[in-house]
Design an enzyme around this catalytic site. Sequence first.
Site, PDB file in Angstrom:
ATOM      1  N   ALA A   1      -4.311  -1.715  -3.995  1.00 11.36           N
ATOM      2  CA  ALA A   1      -5.122  -3.091  -4.068  1.00 11.36           C
ATOM      3  C   ALA A   1      -6.389  -3.178  -3.953  1.00 11.36           C
ATOM      4  O   ALA A   1      -7.038  -3.914  -4.607  1.00 11.36           O
ATOM      5  CB  ALA A   1      -4.357  -3.957  -2.787  1.00 11.36           C
TER       6      ALA A   1
ATOM      7  N   HIS B   1       4.956  -0.196  -8.907  1.00 10.64           N
ATOM      8  CA  HIS B   1       5.778  -1.503  -8.531  1.00 10.64           C
ATOM      9  C   HIS B   1       5.920  -2.725  -9.399  1.00 10.64           C
ATOM     10  O   HIS B   1       6.073  -3.955  -9.216  1.00 10.64           O
ATOM     11  CB  HIS B   1       4.680  -2.200  -7.403  1.00 10.64           C
ATOM     12  CG  HIS B   1       4.878  -1.130  -5.930  1.00 10.64           C
ATOM     13  ND1 HIS B   1       3.914  -1.007  -5.152  1.00 10.64           N
ATOM     14  CD2 HIS B   1       5.756  -0.167  -5.780  1.00 10.64           C
ATOM     15  CE1 HIS B   1       4.135  -0.275  -4.086  1.00 10.64           C
ATOM     16  NE2 HIS B   1       4.937   0.545  -4.714  1.00 10.64           N
TER      17      HIS B   1
ATOM     18  N   CYS C   1      14.277 -14.092 -14.816  1.00  9.17           N
ATOM     19  CA  CYS C   1      15.362 -14.692 -14.144  1.00  9.17           C
ATOM     20  C   CYS C   1      16.362 -13.668 -13.633  1.00  9.17           C
ATOM     21  O   CYS C   1      16.722 -12.783 -14.386  1.00  9.17           O
ATOM     22  CB  CYS C   1      15.990 -15.786 -14.699  1.00  9.17           C
ATOM     23  SG  CYS C   1      17.335 -16.640 -13.960  1.00  9.17           S
TER      24      CYS C   1
ATOM     25  N   SER D   1      -6.172   2.169  -1.613  1.00  5.66           N
ATOM     26  CA  SER D   1      -5.123   2.018  -0.925  1.00  5.66           C
ATOM     27  C   SER D   1      -5.033   2.456   0.465  1.00  5.66           C
ATOM     28  O   SER D   1      -5.564   3.573   0.814  1.00  5.66           O
ATOM     29  CB  SER D   1      -3.951   3.055  -1.698  1.00  5.66           C
ATOM     30  OG  SER D   1      -2.979   3.033  -1.037  1.00  5.66           O
ATOM     31  N   SER D   2      -4.168   1.721   1.379  1.00  4.38           N
ATOM     32  CA  SER D   2      -4.116   2.102   2.536  1.00  4.38           C
ATOM     33  C   SER D   2      -3.083   3.148   2.844  1.00  4.38           C
ATOM     34  O   SER D   2      -2.968   3.814   3.957  1.00  4.38           O
ATOM     35  CB  SER D   2      -3.727   0.859   3.436  1.00  4.38           C
ATOM     36  OG  SER D   2      -2.344   0.316   2.874  1.00  4.38           O
TER      37      SER D   2
ATOM     38  N   ILE E   1       0.000  -4.655  -9.791  1.00  4.56           N
ATOM     39  CA  ILE E   1       0.760  -5.498 -10.406  1.00  4.56           C
ATOM     40  C   ILE E   1       0.073  -6.258 -11.288  1.00  4.56           C
ATOM     41  O   ILE E   1       0.532  -7.488 -11.799  1.00  4.56           O
ATOM     42  CB  ILE E   1       1.927  -6.323  -9.650  1.00  4.56           C
ATOM     43  CG1 ILE E   1       1.220  -6.873  -8.599  1.00  4.56           C
ATOM     44  CG2 ILE E   1       2.780  -5.339  -8.862  1.00  4.56           C
ATOM     45  CD1 ILE E   1       2.003  -8.143  -7.768  1.00  4.56           C
ATOM     46  N   ASP E   2      -1.372  -5.887 -11.439  1.00  2.00           N
ATOM     47  CA  ASP E   2      -2.331  -7.212 -11.872  1.00  2.00           C
ATOM     48  C   ASP E   2      -2.527  -6.711 -13.400  1.00  2.00           C
ATOM     49  O   ASP E   2      -3.425  -7.553 -13.979  1.00  2.00           O
ATOM     50  CB  ASP E   2      -3.443  -7.289 -11.020  1.00  2.00           C
ATOM     51  CG  ASP E   2      -4.203  -5.984 -10.770  1.00  2.00           C
ATOM     52  OD1 ASP E   2      -4.087  -5.051 -11.790  1.00  2.00           O
ATOM     53  OD2 ASP E   2      -4.799  -5.884  -9.841  1.00  2.00           O
TER      54      ASP E   2
ATOM     55  N   CYS F   1      19.404 -13.338 -15.670  1.00  2.79           N
ATOM     56  CA  CYS F   1      19.341 -13.067 -17.184  1.00  2.79           C
ATOM     57  C   CYS F   1      19.280 -11.523 -17.050  1.00  2.79           C
ATOM     58  O   CYS F   1      19.311 -10.755 -15.994  1.00  2.79           O
ATOM     59  CB  CYS F   1      17.849 -13.350 -17.869  1.00  2.79           C
ATOM     60  SG  CYS F   1      17.854 -15.279 -18.031  1.00  2.79           S
TER      61      CYS F   1
ATOM     62  N   PHE G   1      -3.811  -6.577   0.634  1.00  9.13           N
ATOM     63  CA  PHE G   1      -2.800  -7.002   1.641  1.00  9.13           C
ATOM     64  C   PHE G   1      -3.190  -6.643   3.220  1.00  9.13           C
ATOM     65  O   PHE G   1      -3.055  -7.467   3.979  1.00  9.13           O
ATOM     66  CB  PHE G   1      -1.484  -6.311   1.622  1.00  9.13           C
ATOM     67  CG  PHE G   1      -0.496  -6.960   0.278  1.00  9.13           C
ATOM     68  CD1 PHE G   1      -0.809  -8.115  -0.233  1.00  9.13           C
ATOM     69  CD2 PHE G   1       0.824  -6.153  -0.054  1.00  9.13           C
ATOM     70  CE1 PHE G   1      -0.049  -8.578  -1.188  1.00  9.13           C
ATOM     71  CE2 PHE G   1       1.473  -6.840  -0.918  1.00  9.13           C
ATOM     72  CZ  PHE G   1       0.992  -7.935  -1.553  1.00  9.13           C
TER      73      PHE G   1
HETATM   74  P1  NAD Z   1      -3.355  -2.214   1.069  1.00  7.98           P
HETATM   75  O1  NAD Z   1      -3.831  -3.976   1.143  1.00  7.98           O
HETATM   76  O2  NAD Z   1      -2.345  -1.784   2.096  1.00  7.98           O
HETATM   77  O3  NAD Z   1      -4.801  -1.430   1.221  1.00  7.98           O
HETATM   78  C1  NAD Z   1      -5.796  -1.794   0.414  1.00  7.98           C
HETATM   79  C2  NAD Z   1      -6.883  -0.638   1.063  1.00  7.98           C
HETATM   80  O4  NAD Z   1      -8.094  -0.968  -0.067  1.00  7.98           O
HETATM   81  C3  NAD Z   1      -7.431  -1.190   2.160  1.00  7.98           C
HETATM   82  O5  NAD Z   1      -7.343   0.006   3.100  1.00  7.98           O
HETATM   83  C4  NAD Z   1      -8.910  -1.587   2.071  1.00  7.98           C
HETATM   84  O6  NAD Z   1      -9.788  -0.982   2.939  1.00  7.98           O
HETATM   85  C5  NAD Z   1      -9.388  -0.878   0.913  1.00  7.98           C
HETATM   86  N1  NAD Z   1     -10.069  -1.555   0.105  1.00  7.98           N
HETATM   87  C6  NAD Z   1     -10.548  -2.875  -0.200  1.00  7.98           C
HETATM   88  N2  NAD Z   1     -11.415  -3.111  -0.951  1.00  7.98           N
HETATM   89  C7  NAD Z   1     -11.990  -1.912  -1.342  1.00  7.98           C
HETATM   90  C8  NAD Z   1     -12.844  -1.349  -2.289  1.00  7.98           C
HETATM   91  N3  NAD Z   1     -13.555  -2.284  -3.056  1.00  7.98           N
HETATM   92  N4  NAD Z   1     -13.171  -0.101  -2.421  1.00  7.98           N
HETATM   93  C9  NAD Z   1     -12.302   0.733  -1.924  1.00  7.98           C
HETATM   94  N5  NAD Z   1     -11.184   0.451  -0.898  1.00  7.98           N
HETATM   95  C10 NAD Z   1     -11.141  -0.854  -0.900  1.00  7.98           C
HETATM   96  O7  NAD Z   1      -3.013  -2.000  -0.574  1.00  7.98           O
HETATM   97  P2  NAD Z   1      -2.086  -0.834  -1.147  1.00  7.98           P
HETATM   98  O8  NAD Z   1      -1.991   0.475  -0.424  1.00  7.98           O
HETATM   99  O9  NAD Z   1      -2.097  -0.883  -2.515  1.00  7.98           O
HETATM  100  O10 NAD Z   1      -0.357  -1.430  -0.521  1.00  7.98           O
HETATM  101  C11 NAD Z   1      -0.134  -2.538  -0.761  1.00  7.98           C
HETATM  102  C12 NAD Z   1       1.111  -3.115  -1.687  1.00  7.98           C
HETATM  103  O11 NAD Z   1       0.472  -4.666  -2.134  1.00  7.98           O
HETATM  104  C13 NAD Z   1       1.277  -2.108  -3.123  1.00  7.98           C
HETATM  105  O12 NAD Z   1       2.449  -2.232  -3.362  1.00  7.98           O
HETATM  106  C14 NAD Z   1       0.343  -3.155  -4.058  1.00  7.98           C
HETATM  107  O13 NAD Z   1       1.150  -3.172  -5.314  1.00  7.98           O
HETATM  108  C15 NAD Z   1       0.350  -4.481  -3.440  1.00  7.98           C
HETATM  109  N6  NAD Z   1      -0.459  -5.434  -3.941  1.00  7.98           N
HETATM  110  C16 NAD Z   1      -0.865  -5.298  -5.150  1.00  7.98           C
HETATM  111  C17 NAD Z   1      -2.093  -6.074  -5.609  1.00  7.98           C
HETATM  112  C18 NAD Z   1      -2.810  -6.254  -6.940  1.00  7.98           C
HETATM  113  O14 NAD Z   1      -1.859  -5.807  -7.933  1.00  7.98           O
HETATM  114  N7  NAD Z   1      -4.221  -6.304  -7.281  1.00  7.98           N
HETATM  115  C19 NAD Z   1      -3.007  -7.043  -4.550  1.00  7.98           C
HETATM  116  C20 NAD Z   1      -2.397  -7.139  -3.184  1.00  7.98           C
HETATM  117  C21 NAD Z   1      -1.354  -6.206  -2.933  1.00  7.98           C
END
Ligand code: NAD
Length: 236
Positions: A33, A132, A140, A174-175, A114-115, A143, A44
Amino acid sequence: MRLIRRRAYASDHLNRLATLFREARRPIVFTGAGVSTESGIPDFRSPGGVWARFDPREFTYQNFVGSLEGRRRYWQLGRATYPLIRAASPNAAHRALAELHRLGRLDCCITQNIDDLHQRAGLPAAAVIELHGNATRARCLTCELPYSRDELHAWLEDGQRRARAADLFVVLGSSLVVYPAAYLPIHAKRAGAALVIVNLEPTPLDGEADLVLRARATEVMAHVLDHVRAGLAEKG
Ligand code: NAD
């Protein structure tokens, strides 16, 4: 492990990542994310992120398929997040990844997102492995599913196979707390890839990484792209 702090990080570490990209045979980037926060989609787990307003324990697949209330809560979350996804545009990090692929410097991008922003930045769909799914498509439950299970499993297997074949595996925003997706960097590292983590906050896998950059995804990827382009221009 080398650690780079935001605002004070040394350019030699950025250059080291750029050199890794220039020299790797099969670089892979694994996005979360955080790669899309600079496009205006909140992640998140950062402070003020989506889970500050919603309880993640409610949003399990079991809750979704198991009860009307679970589905109602999911679509409430969607009402908060989907307009942001629809309004967002690819940022410099998404565009840099698409360009690196065009230049032959990126095998594929494995994403938890997922964006749809990697594809909208120009990365071909075949080079984006969506662990994901994709929020821009939905069906639906009564369906047919948009993909067969065989197709979904083939994608998941492809992600694991390609992670093991990579010689450079870069985590971007990613966290690394969502499993099984977070096993991929571990598989790649154990299979011999150099592991680089670019994230604003510490992750549980920082200790396994060859290089950790506490920096913004857009800044890092724009720098890498400049260096890769300069290297290709030198070669003529
Ligand atoms: P996460 O929210 O757990 O972690 C995001 C990490 O990114 C954080 O640790 C943060 O410090 C870091 N971060 C934020 N902005 C940043 C930047 N500009 N540059 C570098 N690092 C940055 O997200 P995750 O690990 O992807 O896991 C959460 C779940 O949420 C996943 O399954 C994901 O699919 C979903 N999700 C997706 C979206 C999307 O599609 N954009 C948005 C929110 C959540």
